[in-house]
Structures are given as structure tokens and as C-alpha cells.
Write a protein that holds these residues in place. Sequence first.
Motif, PDB file in Angstrom:
ATOM      1  N   UNK A  95      26.621  41.213  30.989  1.00 29.76           N
ATOM      2  CA  UNK A  95      26.484  40.258  32.083  1.00 29.76           C
ATOM      3  C   UNK A  95      27.352  39.025  31.802  1.00 29.76           C
ATOM      4  N   UNK A  96      27.547  38.723  30.525  1.00 32.65           N
ATOM      5  CA  UNK A  96      28.401  37.577  30.201  1.00 32.65           C
ATOM      6  C   UNK A  96      29.855  37.844  30.572  1.00 32.65           C
ATOM      7  N   UNK A  97      30.274  39.077  30.356  1.00 32.37           N
ATOM      8  CA  UNK A  97      31.645  39.432  30.730  1.00 32.37           C
ATOM      9  C   UNK A  97      31.806  39.311  32.254  1.00 32.37           C
ATOM     10  N   UNK A  98      30.793  39.776  32.980  1.00 30.25           N
ATOM     11  CA  UNK A  98      30.823  39.628  34.446  1.00 30.25           C
ATOM     12  C   UNK A  98      30.928  38.152  34.818  1.00 30.25           C
ATOM     13  N   UNK A  99      30.085  37.341  34.185  1.00 31.94           N
ATOM     14  CA  UNK A  99      30.052  35.912  34.543  1.00 31.94           C
ATOM     15  C   UNK A  99      31.399  35.255  34.256  1.00 31.94           C
ATOM     16  N   UNK A 100      32.008  35.649  33.161  1.00 29.50           N
ATOM     17  CA  UNK A 100      33.290  35.071  32.772  1.00 29.50           C
ATOM     18  C   UNK A 100      34.362  35.418  33.832  1.00 29.50           C
ATOM     19  N   UNK A 101      34.432  36.693  34.184  1.00 22.16           N
ATOM     20  CA  UNK A 101      35.425  37.131  35.180  1.00 22.16           C
ATOM     21  C   UNK A 101      35.138  36.527  36.553  1.00 22.16           C
ATOM     22  N   UNK A 102      33.842  36.458  36.868  1.00 21.23           N
ATOM     23  CA  UNK A 102      33.440  35.903  38.159  1.00 21.23           C
ATOM     24  C   UNK A 102      33.901  34.442  38.269  1.00 21.23           C
ATOM     25  N   UNK A 103      33.670  33.695  37.181  1.00 19.54           N
ATOM     26  CA  UNK A 103      34.043  32.280  37.161  1.00 19.54           C
ATOM     27  C   UNK A 103      35.547  32.130  37.404  1.00 19.54           C
ATOM     28  N   UNK A 104      36.307  32.975  36.723  1.00 19.96           N
ATOM     29  CA  UNK A 104      37.773  32.932  36.893  1.00 19.96           C
ATOM     30  C   UNK A 104      38.156  33.180  38.359  1.00 19.96           C
ATOM     31  N   UNK A 105      37.466  34.167  38.960  1.00 26.86           N
ATOM     32  CA  UNK A 105      37.807  34.551  40.343  1.00 26.86           C
ATOM     33  C   UNK A 105      37.478  33.438  41.337  1.00 26.86           C
ATOM     34  N   UNK A 106      36.509  32.599  40.969  1.00 26.07           N
ATOM     35  CA  UNK A 106      36.085  31.526  41.866  1.00 26.07           C
ATOM     36  C   UNK A 106      36.909  30.267  41.637  1.00 26.07           C
ATOM     37  N   UNK A 107      37.205  30.013  40.362  1.00 27.04           N
ATOM     38  CA  UNK A 107      37.938  28.778  40.052  1.00 27.04           C
ATOM     39  C   UNK A 107      39.378  28.830  40.557  1.00 27.04           C
ATOM     40  N   UNK A 122      31.778  51.122  41.096  1.00 29.13           N
ATOM     41  CA  UNK A 122      31.433  52.447  40.567  1.00 29.13           C
ATOM     42  C   UNK A 122      31.919  52.644  39.137  1.00 29.13           C
ATOM     43  N   UNK A 123      32.497  51.605  38.550  1.00 29.75           N
ATOM     44  CA  UNK A 123      33.104  51.735  37.232  1.00 29.75           C
ATOM     45  C   UNK A 123      34.037  52.951  37.226  1.00 29.75           C
ATOM     46  N   UNK A 124      34.903  53.028  38.225  1.00 26.84           N
ATOM     47  CA  UNK A 124      35.772  54.206  38.362  1.00 26.84           C
ATOM     48  C   UNK A 124      36.643  54.369  37.119  1.00 26.84           C
ATOM     49  N   UNK A 159      25.673  45.307  42.352  1.00 26.09           N
ATOM     50  CA  UNK A 159      25.398  45.571  40.963  1.00 26.09           C
ATOM     51  C   UNK A 159      26.705  46.025  40.297  1.00 26.09           C
ATOM     52  N   UNK A 160      26.901  45.689  39.033  1.00 25.37           N
ATOM     53  CA  UNK A 160      28.045  46.201  38.274  1.00 25.37           C
ATOM     54  C   UNK A 160      27.485  47.142  37.213  1.00 25.37           C
ATOM     55  N   UNK A 161      27.735  48.447  37.347  1.00 22.81           N
ATOM     56  CA  UNK A 161      27.102  49.363  36.385  1.00 22.81           C
ATOM     57  C   UNK A 161      27.657  49.022  35.004  1.00 22.81           C
ATOM     58  N   UNK A 162      26.833  49.048  34.008  1.00 28.84           N
ATOM     59  CA  UNK A 162      27.323  48.707  32.673  1.00 28.84           C
ATOM     60  C   UNK A 162      27.123  47.241  32.356  1.00 28.84           C
ATOM     61  N   UNK A 163      27.032  46.413  33.377  1.00 32.79           N
ATOM     62  CA  UNK A 163      26.895  44.975  33.113  1.00 32.79           C
ATOM     63  C   UNK A 163      25.563  44.418  33.605  1.00 32.79           C
ATOM     64  N   UNK A 174      25.113  53.751  25.924  1.00 35.04           N
ATOM     65  CA  UNK A 174      26.163  54.763  26.041  1.00 35.04           C
ATOM     66  C   UNK A 174      27.043  54.467  27.259  1.00 35.04           C
ATOM     67  N   UNK A 175      26.401  54.099  28.359  1.00 35.08           N
ATOM     68  CA  UNK A 175      27.180  53.782  29.561  1.00 35.08           C
ATOM     69  C   UNK A 175      28.036  52.546  29.327  1.00 35.08           C
ATOM     70  N   UNK A 176      27.435  51.559  28.691  1.00 35.71           N
ATOM     71  CA  UNK A 176      28.148  50.294  28.457  1.00 35.71           C
ATOM     72  C   UNK A 176      29.434  50.508  27.653  1.00 35.71           C
ATOM     73  N   UNK A 177      29.374  51.455  26.715  1.00 31.08           N
ATOM     74  CA  UNK A 177      30.533  51.668  25.831  1.00 31.08           C
ATOM     75  C   UNK A 177      31.819  51.982  26.587  1.00 31.08           C
ATOM     76  N   UNK A 178      31.697  52.655  27.748  1.00 31.27           N
ATOM     77  CA  UNK A 178      32.916  53.035  28.466  1.00 31.27           C
ATOM     78  C   UNK A 178      33.107  52.207  29.747  1.00 31.27           C
ATOM     79  N   UNK A 179      32.258  51.186  29.905  1.00 29.33           N
ATOM     80  CA  UNK A 179      32.312  50.443  31.178  1.00 29.33           C
ATOM     81  C   UNK A 179      33.455  49.419  31.199  1.00 29.33           C
ATOM     82  N   UNK A 180      34.039  49.209  32.405  1.00 27.90           N
ATOM     83  CA  UNK A 180      35.066  48.175  32.545  1.00 27.90           C
ATOM     84  C   UNK A 180      34.475  46.811  32.184  1.00 27.90           C
ATOM     85  N   UNK A 181      33.257  46.596  32.647  1.00 27.06           N
ATOM     86  CA  UNK A 181      32.570  45.335  32.346  1.00 27.06           C
ATOM     87  C   UNK A 181      31.254  45.735  31.694  1.00 27.06           C
ATOM     88  N   UNK A 182      31.077  45.334  30.429  1.00 25.26           N
ATOM     89  CA  UNK A 182      29.954  45.922  29.708  1.00 25.26           C
ATOM     90  C   UNK A 182      28.846  44.946  29.380  1.00 25.26           C
TER      91      UNK A 182
END
Length: 675
Positions: A27-39, A321-323, A453-457, A17-25
Motif C-alpha cells: 500500500x505504501x508503494x501505491x501511495x508513493x506512486x499516487x502522490x507522484x501522479x497527483x503532484x 488486473x496486475x496484467x 483496488x490494486x491487487x497485490x497492494x 505469493x501474489x505480492x511477489x509478482x505484483x507491479x505494486x506490492x
Amino acid sequence: MIINGKPNQSIVYPSDEFKRTAHISSINEYKHLYKKSIEDPEAFWMDIAKEFYWKSWSQNNDFLKYNFDLNNGPIYMKWMDGMVTNMCYNVVDRVIEKGLGDRVCYHWESNDANTYKHLTYNELKQEVCKFANALKSLGIKKGDRVAIYMSVSIELVIAMLGSARIGAIHSVIFAGFSAEALADRIIDANCCLIVTSDGAYRANKFIPLKDITDKALNICEHKGHQMIACIVSPHLDLSVSHQQNNKDINYNYAINWNNKIDIFWTDIMSSVSDYCQPVWLEAEDPLFILYTSGSTGKPKGMVHTVGGYLLYSYLTFKYVFNYTDGDVFLSTADLGWMAAHTFNVYGALANGCTVVLFEGTPVYPTPSRLWNIIDRLDVNIFYTAPTTIRSLMKFGDHYVKSSKRDSLKVLGTAGEPINPEAWYWFWDVVGDQRCPVVDNYWQTETGGPMITCFPGATPMKPGSATFPFFGVVAVVLDSNGKEIEGPAVGQLAFKKPWPGLARTIDGKHEWYQITYFQKFNGYYSTGDGVRRDSDGYYWMTGRNDDTLNVSGHLLSTVEVETAIVEHRAIAEAAAVSAPHPIKGQCIHVFVVLNNGFEFNSELNKDIKHRAREKIGALAEPDMIRPLTSLPKTKSGKIMRRLLAKVTRNDFDFGDTSTMADQSIIEELIINSSSY
Ligand code: ATP
Ligand code: MG
């Protein structure tokens, strides 16, 4: 080097239920965005910068320039150099332009939980503009330093933002500091104006803020440091007048008035216009100075900048905080500390959030205080520190369970390693196993969370702050400064710049370079120990200065303390290394007992046994030493360096101005004589 003990393998997953409304839902989505931010950090942060207003956007491609290598000259870092903006404009005016002017930005509750106030973004803008004009009318201009010494109040935020609006640099000093500590900080940062209030209550302790300020300004004067003005807000008694010995004051305290510099907040605010054009600043201009907690030594005045801090405080608040639009945020952090600068003020406002500020302590007037606020104001995000969680746990579950807390969505903790026992209490009892618990690791220096931690991810491992934030290249270094790949134990450092990093220690760049860059050239070194497990999770193991070295083996203070705190008789524990005639060093653990328990030989044996069983023979403390409370900084961090000195019968404690309760020093001396 070994760290004994098995990693805590239990994993807690965020709900679907939390994941459904999360900005990042995931761990793969986190990893993808993280990679972009580093590259491509420049592209990543430039996209974030585009969400804000810039008076001028640099056409050159130097979005980031830096040097982390002392062999190449002085350490520096510049983000968006040459671009021009204003922090206050971005976190107030811009939010109003988005149509949120009537949204409440701050709810405020007094120490006695009897007086409530709230302010909308439109009202905040007017008050901030008035304060900025008041400062201008006193001759304050860009680059001048403004000290703020007040209890948690809306006026404190107005003073911060009013300074930021005209490019004055604020230095907030926690309202629990003494006159000497206040004077030190005023002189160190070269402040020319101070904002304070008549006084304040913290639980049932009265703090004569104006008196303390008077004393501090006296000290400053004796040391040749002159102030232009002291603005005094009538915080306690709204009818307080600037007459000496005013008989109307309903508490037994009358403020002294020095006509030469004292200015009544209400007078000056009513004599100025409610619009003030922002002063446009370079992205790299300083925004504020804030002193570290002083757990490991003399507090350092960290300088944060306008542009980088805007991006980092905004983005960390949003993702940590997944604001989500309309969320209400409550934090127990005092505005005198970094967590509140970033999350109660700049990061929250940049997101257009509604923030609850409360004055006093989380357990006064009753241990229901926070739970009442959460229900009354439908708080969605609740952020606190492990020390507060442990103190709330002591009161049992009853107070929590008498509240609904059904508005809560995310729980957060930061400031110290959280022991799994406290984590689970937070998750089970406070969050009803519904709200992700986000642990974030950061420092006053870092501007925002670095490991979080990223809530939802993030599948949560209680006790671990989990993964690096976007743009953060975390590495584990061995004692020679070599990066260790995969599972590792060593020192936490950051390899690449991120926008939130403090650019210097005010006026002491050499100290900055030595403290953070000299030991491991090419890296920002945190001074904290860390373990990275086989899943890539980061577990903070304690300060490098506090390392436990037994027979050549390094042990983590956190692991030893965590094992001991699990004992039902123990509320808090601090492990330090002590001299030993044969082994060289051994472990002493200072403990605070839970109510109803008595220290005796059986308990002593039991505690020692627990550490041995949980971690290994090496971790068995030679001595368990009960105290009524542990020495802590005013921001709630354990000062292990003092305890280590006690084991050596050395009472030259150095700078103890940051200590919350000086009376513990006496107990430490007595404690030492009984061993
Ligand atoms: P000083 O630098 O003056 O000695 P300090 O380090 O206590 O004081 P802060 O910047 O307030 O000053 O605290 C940062 C420190 O708090 C970190 O370096 C780390 O040791 C600890 N810390 C913060 N958050 C966490 C966390 N989530 N888990 C573990 N440790 C944390
Ligand atoms: Mg520190």
C-alpha cells in the motif's frame, strides 16, 4: 445527515505469493506512486504517453489544458493537444512490432459453446485493415460516424478498430436494443453507416439483428435520416447468401436484402487490400461515442478521445488486473458497454493481452459455461459484475467446484456496489481464497475505473471499491459543495482532470456542463453518494437520485439492500423511498426471493427486522414487496427510479428503452394495485 450502520471492518489481504509478482506490492508503494501522479499529473501521464507511438510530439508544454470552472467560461479539457497519433496503430501494429504478432489477441466462443475461433495480432491487423479499406471504399472518412449493432463477435471488434484506423467515430449499440432505440441512437449520433449481422442467439432467444436494423433504418428514413450503407456479416450461418428467402438457411429465418444499401461483409472484405495506412489524428479527436446505461434517465452519448483514452485504458487495465505478459483475460461485459470498450478492446490490446470473448450469457448452455472457458483457455483474469455473481450464486457451488480454475490469478467486479455476501462467494468459491478480488467504480463517462483496488497492494474490504486510481483526485462534498476531510458521507466528485474523462455529450455540450459541472462548480460531479471511512476507503452508497430520506435522515440504498440480501430467502433487493402520510417519506424494499422460498407474513417481519437490527430503527422498511425480478437496464443495473414511481402509483416511467425486460412493467403495475 447520517448514514447508520457500522462499516464492515473485515479486511482481506492479498497473499505474499501474489505480492511477489505484483507491479505494486504494498500500500505504501501505491501511495508513493499516487502522490507522484497527483503532484505532477503532466509528468506522470507524459511518461505513460512515451510508451506509445506519436507521429508528432508537441514541443510546447501544454500537455494538459482545462477549465472545470463555469465562471471562467465553457468546461473543456485537452490532453496532449496538438500531438498526433492513431489508436488502432498503437493497439495493433505497435504490439506486432514488439514481436507479439503470433500471439492470440481474441478467442471467441459462440452462444451454444460449440463454435470456437481465434485470431492472432497479425491476423487482426489484416482484418482491421481490410475493414478500414472497405469503409474507405464506401466513402467513409475521418469524423464520419459508424453505428455497430452486433452480438459479441470478433467482427464487432474488427469494425471498431477498422473505424478507428481511418478516424471514423464508432458508436456501438448493444445488440439487445429494439429498432426504435437503435434508430434513436443512429439519428442522435448522426451515423451514416451501420454494421450488423444476419442474426444472433442470446441463450435460446433468437435476435433477428438484420430485421431489427431494417426496421430501424426505416424509422431513420421516415425522420429524414439517410444512411450510406449497411454492412451485413454472415454471423449465424456461414453459408448465408444475400439472396432473399434463401432456402439453404438452416434456421427458419431469411434476411431481407435491400440492394440500395445492403453490402455483404464477405464480398466487400474480399475486394479490398489487407493493408491500410492509419489516418493520423489529433490526440483530442473523437475516437468513439457510447451511450450510458440509462438507469437514471435518458442515455447520454459520451464522446471519448483518441489520446487521453489510450493512456487511461492502457494504464487502468495494467494496474487494476496486475496484467503480466501472457495473461489471458475473460470478461462477461458485452462489447456494447463501456467496461468492454476499455477492457476487452482498447486497454487489453494496448497491453498486448489475449482476450476471451464469448457470445450469449454466463449460464447458457449450462451454469458451467464460464468455469469451462476458464479451464479450457487457462484464463488468468476474470472480470464480471455483481449482478452476474449473484445469478451464478443462485446455482450453488457445485458447478464452480466441478472445475479446476487453477489458472486464475485475479478476479474483478464492477458496475454496481457489490454486497459483501457476493464478494465472499467470489473470493471463497470462485477464487479459492487465492485471487485478489478487485472492485472498481467507474462510469461510461470516466473512461476507466476511478476508485479501484490494486491487487497485490490493497488490503481489501469487501463491499468497498477502496482507493482512487492514479491521477484521480476524489473528494467527498457535502450538499453545499464543500469538501469534507477525513471520514465523510456525501457526494463523490473529482477535482482534477484525468485523461479518460469523456469530453462532452455528443452535440449537447450544455447538457454535459449541467449534468456534471453545474451543481458543484469546479468539480466533475458523479451523481453517486459515497462514504469514506477512517482508513480512507471509499464505499459507494447509491445514486444521489435514489437517496432514501426518512424523517430528515439520509440513508444509503446500498446499506439497506446489503442488510436484506444477507437473508437466505432473498436473492436481490432494491430499496426506494416512498410517500408516507406522517413521516413524509418511508422505505419500500422490492425483493426477489431465492428458489424454494415463499413470501409470507413471517418472512415479511423477518426482513424488516433484519434491516432494523443491522442498520437501525430508521432503516426499517415500511413495506417489503416481492417481485419475480427487478427492473434492470440492459447492462444489468437496477432502475430504482421506476420502483420509486410505483410506490407513488405513477406509471409515467419516462424513457424505458434501456430496460432489459419490458414485461416487468406489467408486473409493476399489478404489484402496485395490491398495496
Ligand atoms: P445513466 O447515466 O444513463 O443513468 P448509468 O449511470 O447506470 O446510466 P453507467 O455509466 O453504465 O450508466 O454506470 C455507471 C454507474 O454504475 C455509476 O455512476 C455507479 O452508480 C455504478 N457503479 C459502477 N461501478 C460501481 C462499483 N464498483 N460500485 C458501486 N457502483 C458502481
Ligand atoms: Mg450515470
